[in-house]
Motif scaffolding. Structure first.
Motif, PDB file in Angstrom:
ATOM      1  N   VAL A  76     -36.160-120.800 116.782  1.00  0.00           N
ATOM      2  CA  VAL A  76     -35.085-121.138 115.854  1.00  0.00           C
ATOM      3  C   VAL A  76     -34.688-119.921 115.032  1.00  0.00           C
ATOM      4  CG1 VAL A  76     -34.491-122.533 113.843  1.00  0.00           C
ATOM      5  CG2 VAL A  76     -35.791-123.549 115.722  1.00  0.00           C
ATOM      6  N   SER A  78     -34.820-116.757 115.656  1.00  0.00           N
ATOM      7  CA  SER A  78     -34.120-115.651 116.305  1.00  0.00           C
ATOM      8  C   SER A  78     -32.644-115.978 116.521  1.00  0.00           C
ATOM      9  CB  SER A  78     -34.805-115.280 117.610  1.00  0.00           C
ATOM     10  OG  SER A  78     -34.739-116.346 118.501  1.00  0.00           O
ATOM     11  N   TYR A  79     -32.290-117.256 116.506  1.00  0.00           N
ATOM     12  CA  TYR A  79     -30.867-117.579 116.613  1.00  0.00           C
ATOM     13  C   TYR A  79     -30.225-117.829 115.253  1.00  0.00           C
ATOM     14  CZ  TYR A  79     -30.899-117.398 121.595  1.00  0.00           C
ATOM     15  OH  TYR A  79     -30.971-116.923 122.884  1.00  0.00           O
ATOM     16  N   GLU A  80     -31.070-118.073 114.258  1.00  0.00           N
ATOM     17  CA  GLU A  80     -30.513-118.412 112.958  1.00  0.00           C
ATOM     18  C   GLU A  80     -29.865-117.216 112.260  1.00  0.00           C
ATOM     19  OE1 GLU A  80     -33.371-120.592 110.757  1.00  0.00           O
ATOM     20  OE2 GLU A  80     -31.854-121.911 109.904  1.00  0.00           O
ATOM     21  N   PHE A  81     -30.289-116.015 112.596  1.00  0.00           N
ATOM     22  CA  PHE A  81     -29.598-114.850 112.026  1.00  0.00           C
ATOM     23  C   PHE A  81     -28.115-114.912 112.361  1.00  0.00           C
ATOM     24  CE2 PHE A  81     -33.842-112.803 112.179  1.00  0.00           C
ATOM     25  CZ  PHE A  81     -33.907-112.432 110.863  1.00  0.00           C
ATOM     26  N   GLY A  82     -27.819-115.322 113.608  1.00  0.00           N
ATOM     27  CA  GLY A  82     -26.421-115.383 114.009  1.00  0.00           C
ATOM     28  C   GLY A  82     -25.717-116.623 113.511  1.00  0.00           C
TER      29      GLY A  82
END
Ligand code: HDD
Ligand code: HEM
Ligand code: HEM
Lengths: 477, 339
Positions: A76, A78-82
């Motif tokens: 989660v 690693s995608y939440e930055f984007g």
């Protein structure tokens, strides 16, 4: 419209803090536990004593659960930055994204590649290779910590970049300066020790629980129980004081590079020498005063500058729109330090009991260590809250504001996702903790590997039982 | 001679497409097995299905983390535009993957209790929903994203169209086929037989999906159509549909004649062809129909630094990944109780 944006930003921050706060518990647990398992297996191979294999078999089940939860909650992140910080990603991605990629390539694949062998491969690869797999997983968790902290530390004390005037992007100039930025060594040391301490107290509390249970039943506790308790208390006695030293050094570093954070942590408003230390108080951001303060004279200067005359910064030195919210970090910092003091005391107490040969019989001590089970994790979370909230209002310190980092996500989407995250996390990680506690509530048996051998299908995790171990070691020889 | 800044994004696009392909194939059979769980009710068979993937699923999912990280570091413009555009399906996919991922351990730890059923359901639903979301996101990228001044400017549900739903269903069907053929390879007896039957049905379904998506895609944007019909492109791309048909025939024959590995390899071939076809279609856009690879790239200093590490590390990663697959090779049966 502006209000909707502010609310969406608030939710984006809340969601990020919630998900990363849940995530960090599991990596910290994995880092400490993987190292502990490597030590146990190494001792078993070296001494051949069953007690180490029993403990390995006992803790690897816990590890498989904790690690699994670390993986899914990390995905989660690693995608939440984007999703949550798309403007931040576009500007800082050329630096933080590259560091994250290196983390994936040097750490995550290593952990994942050897995890299967570690959990299920004992009867397939032989002892030496299996030990190597355990070590690879453990080293992987440490490498992973190193990269993510390099990234986080760069956001706190950015170095080695230039800013592209046209796009506002951070362009990397010097990768060594980026990675070895001024706060990185301190944060790495402090976080690594935090992970080991957290696991030491979790393992110690498990030992204490079984010592107490054995005592209530009127039997002596088994050898694995005593061994895990003793090992954990050695860790506490050695690492807790080291952590105080590391924290102190970290604080000096922060004073140099992020003085506003220190002022807010200390609840100080005016810069002064011979400053007192506040034990308690309620910093008020509006009136610029800390109410109900309980002060110890001179201690503030002494702690932060190691001299009585040293100047300690105050928040009034900084414009209002660059002050972190003091009330939160004033308390989170004090909880962390308070718990550190308790941990040191437990460590010293354990040494004293050891000398009197009552480490395994002092019921009071066992009760206290049982209560300290979550202490490491709470201190760790409080430490992160101090670090992250103290960085506000910036994401890249002094350069990129949080308001300019957030994604163009509409409020309704944020509300839906926040609700979904809370519900799913409570169900999944709540159940996970329940399963973990039930597992640890069962005592490790002496010769546990023998008792399971008659039911191959029931063997959890490693599937190590004597027959296959012998078979595979013959193959290896 | 074109310069470095021109070539780096192209090299990275190829690496990224390779990483995505590896992810889709590897996690594809994991997720497919999750969906097939719904069809097999026998507990012993379910345990076998789990055992074939338990030691490797984490490594498989790591390719997805790599995909995200590479996008973030190398094409931050795409990362920062696509993720907000697909906010809801991405969050849904992540939550679904949470249920899928914890099920491996939780199912075993709650054995013989009623709660195990819940984690079984979580495993099946998590796998299905994740596959569907991945397909809709893929479809959404192909159909294009509204961008103003380099940032996403559309609505939260723009991605939800008949086309993206078709893509979602196609990916579900394709993953289930990968899962079924994987099980044909890795298991024996009644489970293998039942998977052969499923694989045959799924192959027909997936073929229909491929045909539908192939005819629909060129109608979305004029450049897509030209890419496939203009001379000399057509000479290069004409073999693709023919290969798809040949592989399909091999697949069905392999299933009928009792081959154990051929069907899986044919299914892999299909995926490889479909993904390359899509790559050819949207090239050189990273965010169709506005942002090209070069528009979304990070500076050459970032791309180069990351390339050095990748060139050294990827072969090492592939080596030990293959090693760990080899440790667990061979058919899995119910007496293999490593759980
Ligand atoms: C101090 C260490 C630490 C910190 C601060 C973080 N992590 Fe983490 N992370 C780990 C240490 C770790 C680990 C110990 O290496 C884990 C735990 C389980 C695992 O597989 O690796 C992990 C897992 C993990 C995974 C799953 C890897 C896999 O599939 O194997 C991802 C994608 C992330 N993390 C990403 C992040 C992001 C984006 C973070 C910041 C916001 C973050 N982590 C904070
Ligand atoms: C793991 C422990 C961590 C915890 C508990 C934590 C906690 C928090 C909290 C509470 C916030 C919100 C601050 C506020 O809004 O006042 C925040 C924000 C943020 N943190 Fe962390 N953090 C952690 C680790 C990290 C790491 C390792 C990174 C980067 C690699 C990171 C990057 C960010 C970013 C990008 C934000 C959003 C911008 C901001 O509000 O500052 N955090 N975190
Ligand atoms: C007296 C003892 C301690 C002192 C003086 C201390 C000091 C500090 C300081 C000043 C920070 C903020 C750094 C910054 O961002 O500028 C910090 C952060 C942190 N602390 Fe502590 N600490 C102590 C004990 C502990 C203990 C016992 C734990 C956990 C077991 C812990 C875990 C953390 C963590 C995880 C962070 C955030 C990561 C980082 O920035 O290093 N600390 N500590």
């Amino acid at each position: 419209m502006q209000n909707a944006h502010d609310l969406a930003l608030l939710l984006a921050r809340f969601q990020f803090a919630f998900t990363v706060g849940v995530h960090i518990i599991f990596p910290a647990f994995s880092i400490g536990l993987a190292a502990y398992l490597a030590v146990l297996e190494g001792l078993w191979l070296k001494t051949g004593r069953d007690v180490f294999l029993d403990l390995y078999r006992y803790w690897i089940k816990a590890f498989s659960i904790v690690f699994g939860m670390g993986v899914v909650s990390g995905l989660v992140m690693s995608y939440e930055f984007g999703t949550n910080w798309s403007l931040f990603s576009k500007k800082a991605g050329p630096i933080t994204g590259v560091l994250l990629s290196y983390e994936v390539m040097t750490a995550f694949f290593l952990e994942a590649g050897f995890l299967g062998v570690m959990l299920f491969g004992m009867n397939k690869v032989g002892r030496g290779l299996h030990f190597a797999a355990t070590c690879c997983v453990s080293v992987g968790t440490l490498i992973s910590m190193t990269w993510i902290l390099a990234s986080n530390s760069w956001m706190q004390t950015p170095r080695g970049y230039t800013i592209d005037p046209a796009t506002g992007r951070f362009l990397p100039d010097d990768w060594l300066a980026i990675i070895f930025n001024p706060s990185f060594p301190f944060r790495l040391l402090h976080m690594g020790l935090a992970a080991f301490l957290s696991v030491a107290f979790a393992v110690g509390a498990t030992g204490a629980w079984h010592l107490l249970k054995a005592r209530r039943k009127g039997v002596t506790a088994s050898e694995p129980v005593r061994m895990m308790f003793s090992m954990a208390m050695w860790m506490a006695a050695v690492v807790a004081p080291l952590q105080v030293l590391a924290g102190d050094a970290h604080g000096l570093n922060t004073l140099e590079y992020q003085p506003a954070k220190i002022a807010a942590m200390e609840g100080d408003w005016d810069t002064e020498g011979r400053a007192p230390e506040l034990l308690f108080g309620i910093p008020n951001m509006q009136t610029e005063h800390t109410d109900y303060a309980i002060k110890v004279p001179l201690l503030g200067s002494l702690i932060l500058t190691h001299s009585l005359e040293g100047k300690v910064p105050g928040m009034k030195d900084f414009p209002r729109d660059q002050r972190p919210p003091s009330p939160i970090i004033f308390f989170s910092f004090r909880i962390m330090v308070g718990l550190a003091v308790l941990m040191v005391l437990v460590g010293v107490w354990s040494l004293w009991l050891r000398r009197r040969k009552t480490l395994f019989t002092s019921t009071l001590f066992h009760r206290v260590t049982l209560c300290m089970a979550p202490a490491g994790f709470i201190a760790l979370l409080c430490g992160w809250v101090t670090t992250e909230v103290g960085r506000q209002p910036w994401t890249v310190y002094g350069l990129l504001r949080t308001t300019d980092s957030v994604s163009p996500i509409v409020l309704s989407s944020m509300e839906i996702s926040m609700t979904a995250f809370v519900i799913v996390y409570v169900i999944v990680f709540g159940s996970g903790m329940g399963i973990l506690l039930r597992l640890l509530g069962r005592a490790p048996e002496e010769g546990e590997h023998d008792t399971n051998a008659s039911h191959p299908a029931d063997i959890l995790a490693t599937g190590m039982h004597p027959k296959t171990i012998e078979a595979s070691s013959e193959k290896g020889a | 001679m074109m310069d470095f800044a021109h070539w780096l994004p192209i090299i990275w696009a190829v690496i990224l497409i390779a990483a995505i392909t590896i992810y889709v194939i590897l996690d594809g059979f994991d997720l497919g097995i999750g969906m097939l769980f719904a069809m097999e009710h026998d507990r012993g068979r379910r345990d076998v299905m789990m055992h074939t993937i338990a030691p490797v699923w984490d490594g498989n999912e790591t390719w997805m983390v790599l995909g995200g990280a590479v996008l973030y570091g190398v094409f931050p413009g795409a990362y920062g535009t696509l993720l907000p555009a697909f906010y809801l399906p991405i969050v849904l996919m992540l939550l679904a993957l949470i249920f899928r991922g914890v099920a491996f351990e939780f199912r075993v730890m709650t054995k013989d209790t009623p709660r195990q059923k819940l984690w079984n359901v979580g495993f099946m639903a998590g796998s299905g929903v994740a596959a569907f979301c991945q397909g809709t996101i893929l479809g959404g990228v192909i159909q294009g994203v509204k961008v103003t001044d380099g940032d996403f400017s559309g609505g939260p549900l723009d991605w939800l169209t008949p086309f993206s739903i078709l893509c979602g269903l196609s990916v579900m069907c394709g993953y289930a086929l990968l899962g079924a053929t994987w099980l044909v390879w890795r298991t024996t007896g009644p489970l293998e037989e039942s998977c052969r039957r499923w694989a045959a049905k799924l192959a027909v379904g997936l073929f229909a999906c491929i045909v539908a998506v192939s005819f629909w895609t060129p109608l979305l944007h004029a450049p897509y159509l030209r890419r496939w019909t203009d001379w000399p492109n057509i000479a290069f791309v004409a073999p693709v549909p023919i290969l798809v048909i040949v592989l399909g025939m091999l697949l069905v024959r392999g299933l009928r004649q009792g081959h154990s590995r051929v069907p899986f390899l044919c299914a892999l071939g299909w995926f490889f062809l479909c993904l390359s076809g899509l790559g050819i279609t949207i090239w050189p856009y990273a965010v169709p129909p506005t942002l090209t690879l070069w528009d979304v790239s990070s500076p050459p200093s970032s791309q180069f630094f990351q390339l050095v590490g990748t060139v050294i590390l990827l072969p090492i990663i592939l080596t030990y990944t293959i090693y760990s697959y080899r440790v667990f090779r061979g058919k899995v049966t119910e007496t293999d109780g490593y759980h």
